[in-house]
Design a protein around this motif. Sequence first.
Motif, PDB file in Angstrom:
ATOM      1  N   GLY A  31      -2.215   0.302   3.297  1.00 12.82           N
ATOM      2  CA  GLY A  31      -3.204   1.110   2.346  1.00 12.82           C
ATOM      3  C   GLY A  31      -3.213   1.243   1.606  1.00 12.82           C
ATOM      4  N   GLU A  32      -2.149   2.223   1.138  1.00 16.33           N
ATOM      5  CA  GLU A  32      -2.092   3.596   0.917  1.00 16.33           C
ATOM      6  C   GLU A  32      -0.824   3.416  -0.120  1.00 16.33           C
ATOM      7  OE1 GLU A  32      -2.568   7.175   2.832  1.00 16.33           O
ATOM      8  OE2 GLU A  32      -4.201   6.699   3.773  1.00 16.33           O
ATOM      9  N   VAL A  33      -0.573   3.576  -0.984  1.00 19.32           N
ATOM     10  CA  VAL A  33       0.794   4.200  -2.047  1.00 19.32           C
ATOM     11  C   VAL A  33       1.349   4.967  -1.562  1.00 19.32           C
ATOM     12  CG1 VAL A  33       1.608   4.540  -4.417  1.00 19.32           C
ATOM     13  CG2 VAL A  33      -0.372   3.009  -3.689  1.00 19.32           C
ATOM     14  N   GLN A  34       3.079   4.487  -1.310  1.00 18.67           N
ATOM     15  CA  GLN A  34       3.781   5.823  -0.826  1.00 18.67           C
ATOM     16  C   GLN A  34       4.484   5.777  -1.617  1.00 18.67           C
ATOM     17  OE1 GLN A  34       5.020   8.545   1.198  1.00 18.67           O
ATOM     18  NE2 GLN A  34       2.774   7.666   2.149  1.00 18.67           N
ATOM     19  N   ARG A  35       5.390   7.081  -2.120  1.00 20.78           N
ATOM     20  CA  ARG A  35       6.407   7.266  -3.099  1.00 20.78           C
ATOM     21  C   ARG A  35       7.560   7.676  -2.745  1.00 20.78           C
ATOM     22  NH1 ARG A  35       4.132   6.144  -8.627  1.00 20.78           N
ATOM     23  NH2 ARG A  35       1.611   6.596  -8.013  1.00 20.78           N
ATOM     24  N   ASP A  36       7.612   8.550  -1.090  1.00 25.76           N
ATOM     25  CA  ASP A  36       8.294   9.147  -0.540  1.00 25.76           C
ATOM     26  C   ASP A  36       9.106   8.082  -0.227  1.00 25.76           C
ATOM     27  OD1 ASP A  36      10.202  10.800   0.190  1.00 25.76           O
ATOM     28  OD2 ASP A  36       8.490  11.961   2.004  1.00 25.76           O
ATOM     29  N   GLY A  37      10.840   7.722  -0.435  1.00 24.88           N
ATOM     30  CA  GLY A  37      11.353   7.359   0.540  1.00 24.88           C
ATOM     31  C   GLY A  37      11.671   7.533   2.552  1.00 24.88           C
ATOM     32  N   ARG A  38      11.353   9.156   2.380  1.00 23.33           N
ATOM     33  CA  ARG A  38      11.764   9.020   3.989  1.00 23.33           C
ATOM     34  C   ARG A  38      10.674   9.347   4.663  1.00 23.33           C
ATOM     35  NH1 ARG A  38      12.800  15.375   1.386  1.00 23.33           N
ATOM     36  NH2 ARG A  38      11.049  14.822   0.200  1.00 23.33           N
ATOM     37  N   PHE A  39       9.276   8.703   4.410  1.00 26.48           N
ATOM     38  CA  PHE A  39       8.500   8.928   4.833  1.00 26.48           C
ATOM     39  C   PHE A  39       9.087   7.932   6.116  1.00 26.48           C
ATOM     40  CE2 PHE A  39       4.418   6.563   6.404  1.00 26.48           C
ATOM     41  CZ  PHE A  39       3.726   7.680   5.942  1.00 26.48           C
ATOM     42  N   GLN A  40       8.937   8.314   7.659  1.00 32.23           N
ATOM     43  CA  GLN A  40       9.127   7.409   8.902  1.00 32.23           C
ATOM     44  C   GLN A  40       7.804   6.607   8.994  1.00 32.23           C
ATOM     45  OE1 GLN A  40      11.927   7.804  10.565  1.00 32.23           O
ATOM     46  NE2 GLN A  40      12.245   9.393   8.918  1.00 32.23           N
ATOM     47  N   VAL A  41       8.837   5.035   9.164  1.00 29.62           N
ATOM     48  CA  VAL A  41       7.605   4.086   9.498  1.00 29.62           C
ATOM     49  C   VAL A  41       8.337   3.045  10.909  1.00 29.62           C
ATOM     50  CG1 VAL A  41       7.152   3.310   7.059  1.00 29.62           C
ATOM     51  CG2 VAL A  41       8.251   2.594   8.103  1.00 29.62           C
ATOM     52  N   ASP A  42       7.392   2.768  11.777  1.00 29.10           N
ATOM     53  CA  ASP A  42       7.575   1.881  12.757  1.00 29.10           C
ATOM     54  C   ASP A  42       8.468   0.845  12.205  1.00 29.10           C
ATOM     55  OD1 ASP A  42       7.960   0.880  15.026  1.00 29.10           O
ATOM     56  OD2 ASP A  42       5.950   0.279  15.602  1.00 29.10           O
ATOM     57  N   LYS A  43       9.745   0.155  13.161  1.00 28.19           N
ATOM     58  CA  LYS A  43       9.827  -0.718  12.129  1.00 28.19           C
ATOM     59  C   LYS A  43       9.368  -2.074  12.832  1.00 28.19           C
ATOM     60  CE  LYS A  43      13.973  -1.116  15.143  1.00 28.19           C
ATOM     61  NZ  LYS A  43      15.206  -0.857  15.826  1.00 28.19           N
ATOM     62  N   ASN A  44       8.899  -2.170  13.425  1.00 30.06           N
ATOM     63  CA  ASN A  44       7.665  -3.251  13.976  1.00 30.06           C
ATOM     64  C   ASN A  44       6.118  -3.202  14.020  1.00 30.06           C
ATOM     65  OD1 ASN A  44       9.429  -4.042  15.958  1.00 30.06           O
ATOM     66  ND2 ASN A  44       9.452  -2.400  17.309  1.00 30.06           N
ATOM     67  N   SER A  45       6.093  -2.601  12.279  1.00 32.53           N
ATOM     68  CA  SER A  45       4.935  -1.859  11.910  1.00 32.53           C
ATOM     69  C   SER A  45       4.364  -3.678  10.967  1.00 32.53           C
ATOM     70  CB  SER A  45       4.478  -0.707  11.263  1.00 32.53           C
ATOM     71  OG  SER A  45       3.260  -0.681  10.688  1.00 32.53           O
ATOM     72  N   ARG A  46       3.421  -4.088  10.847  1.00 31.02           N
ATOM     73  CA  ARG A  46       3.014  -4.600   9.799  1.00 31.02           C
ATOM     74  C   ARG A  46       2.060  -4.354   8.828  1.00 31.02           C
ATOM     75  NH1 ARG A  46       4.022  -9.880   9.487  1.00 31.02           N
ATOM     76  NH2 ARG A  46       2.004 -10.390   9.084  1.00 31.02           N
ATOM     77  N   GLN A  47       2.199  -2.966   8.388  1.00 31.63           N
ATOM     78  CA  GLN A  47       1.668  -2.148   7.790  1.00 31.63           C
ATOM     79  C   GLN A  47       2.487  -2.087   6.110  1.00 31.63           C
ATOM     80  OE1 GLN A  47      -1.436  -1.022   8.337  1.00 31.63           O
ATOM     81  NE2 GLN A  47      -1.243  -1.821  10.481  1.00 31.63           N
ATOM     82  N   VAL A  48       3.541  -2.187   6.284  1.00 37.41           N
ATOM     83  CA  VAL A  48       4.328  -1.724   4.975  1.00 37.41           C
ATOM     84  C   VAL A  48       4.443  -3.181   4.047  1.00 37.41           C
ATOM     85  CG1 VAL A  48       6.165  -1.442   4.288  1.00 37.41           C
ATOM     86  CG2 VAL A  48       5.865  -0.479   6.195  1.00 37.41           C
ATOM     87  N   ALA A  49       3.794  -2.801   2.877  1.00 41.04           N
ATOM     88  CA  ALA A  49       3.738  -4.237   2.082  1.00 41.04           C
ATOM     89  C   ALA A  49       3.992  -3.722   0.857  1.00 41.04           C
ATOM     90  CB  ALA A  49       2.188  -4.186   1.638  1.00 41.04           C
TER      91      ALA A  49
END
Length: 101
Positions: A31-49
């Motif tokens: 739900g928060e705008v992310q502008r940094d490509g280095r930000f770590q996310v879980d590939k199984n997460s359904r949080q990225v939009a």
Amino acid sequence: MRLDKFLAESGLGSRSEVKILLKKGRVTVAGEVQRDGRFQVDKNSRQVAFDGEILDYQEYYYYLLNKPQGLVLQQKIIFLRQLFNYYRKKIFVRIFFQSDV
């Protein structure tokens, strides 16, 4: 996994194209705008939009292909080369295949 890699492998474009989309603020994580490509996310997460649409990460894509009518199979390697040339202009993703033809 880095956010830019996640987005590139989800089909939004190359890593450099994805970085432009990130700078424009079109990607949100939890739900928060992310502008940094280095930000770590879980590939199984359904949080990225992207533009409000949730992205799913899929590590592998499988395609079942039938031999086109009229294609004569003389040798395995010739067949695979002809098959790749036939489909490469129609599919703009990486094609990995294993064949025991």
